[in-house]
Design an enzyme around this catalytic site. Structure first.
Site: not given
Length: 372
Positions: A91, A125, A132, A171, A224, A300, A345
């Site tokens: 995406e 990832c 996440c 990453e 991050s 989120n 995010c």
């Protein structure tokens, strides 16, 4: 038979050199393919005769396809679902901004409409950050440089992309060679993006940070961080155990000394985890010797299994005031875009067993605004 992407620049260059074809023609091929998405190789004019059979036998103008483009209700965010040649999906998110709608230092911002593309570097990832959604996929594969660049090609047909941020799936520094080649292609002909408008976000892969500036000078680095002390960071970011905070900060000191550039610090606000006043003071002390911009990111929703809640606006405001007032650190709060399409995010995820995640995926205050 699987074909190579012509935007895998290193492979295409090697094949041309082996065949005795001048690599000067590569930029011509890229430009034509961008402008003519469904072109046949024989339609490209003025190439050496040996180039046509080579291209037909080994390369495709695009190895990926734009599976869907979903528009958010905010009318400024579009999530792209890109299908790779091997059947996997990644995406990317287009975020549109108009600088004339905001102010800086009490004055209207210069410029006008611009678009930022949030791009993926891996399928899934391996970092496993607990806030996440991408981390729930696990690691599937690295993208080639061509597959990374093709996301920009697809997006450029929908919007005039001015900035690129490697903040999508994966990453980036764990796919270092492909990242470096992709950025070099993006900053050269025919894309000609400025390195200052490309940002790479990392959880802190120390050995890669140590060589990033020499390989990609002028690039923006975003880290991050998400916690000011090692134990909290390890709780929410398992990969932090391999890259202790002390070593990471040492690498960032060296990077800043060599690059003479601001570093962007990303900090997700998790209620009762890393958002108390003590955390703000710890973060301020950790960063007070750096030239940084801290971007506070509202958490989120990433699904019913999430163990976190979003910090209140009051807590975010208090956190920001401490960093600004006590430590004089420029601190912004990320503007959320595209949450209704799961494009924010931490929300990017492809799970083909879940139709919602394929058809549905918010992001940020424009990275270009951080450096003003």
């Amino acid at each position: 038979m699987s074909y190579g992407s012509i935007f895998d620049g290193g492979i295409l260059r090697t094949e041309f050199e082996k065949a005795g074809i001048n690599t000067h023609f590569i930029h011509t091929i890229w430009k034509f393919a961008i402008e003519n998405p469904n072109c046949e190789w024989n339609e490209i004019p003025s190439l050496p005769s040996a180039a046509y059979p080579l291209l037909r036998s080994k390369f495709k103008p695009l190895t990926s396809t734009l599976h869907s483009a979903i528009q958010s209700n905010d009318n400024v965010t579009t999530k792209l679902l890109v299908k790779l040649q091997n059947g996997s999906f990644v995406e990317a998110v287009i975020m549109r901004y108009d600088t004339r709608l905001g102010k800086y230092c009490g004055k209207p911002r210069p410029g006008g409409p611009r678009s930022t593309l949030c791009i993926s570097s891996q399928v899934g990832c391996k970092m496993g950050c607990k806030f996440c959604a991408t981390g729930t996929m696990g690691f599937k594969s690295n993208l080639s440089s061509g597959e990374i660049v093709e996301q920009l090609v697809h997006a450029s047909r929908l919007s005039n992309i001015r900035n690129v941020v490697f903040m999508g799936m994966g990453e980036p520094l764990n796919n270092y060679a492909s990242l470096v080649e992709a950025v070099r292609i993006m900053t050269g002909l025919p894309f000609q993006l400025s390195p200052k408008r490309i940002t790479v976000s990392t959880v802190g892969i120390v050995h890669a940070i140590n060589k990033l500036h020499s390989d990609l000078p002028g690039l923006n680095l975003a880290v991050s961080l998400h916690a000011p002390v090692q134990d909290v960071r390890c709780q929410i970011m398992p990969a932090a155990r391999a890259f202790p905070l002390e070593k990471l900060m040492g690498a960032l000191h060296a990077y800043q000394k060599n690059s003479q550039q601001k570093i962007f610090i990303e900090y997700i606000m998790l209620d009762k985890v890393n958002d108390e006043e003590q955390h703000a003071h710890q973060l301020g002390k950790l960063l007070e010797t750096f030239q940084v911009v801290v971007n506070l990111i509202p958490f989120n929703w990433i699904g019913t299994l999430s163990q976190f809640n979003t910090s209140s606006e009051e807590k975010v405001s208090s956190f920001q005031k401490i960093l600004r007032g006590t430590y004089n650190i420029r601190t912004t709060v990320r503007k959320q875009m595209g949450q209704d399409i799961m494009g924010a995010c931490g929300q990017l995820v492809v799970n083909q067993t879940d139709k919602r995640s394929v058809e549905n995926t918010s992001r940020m205050t424009d990275i270009e605004d951080f450096g003003l």
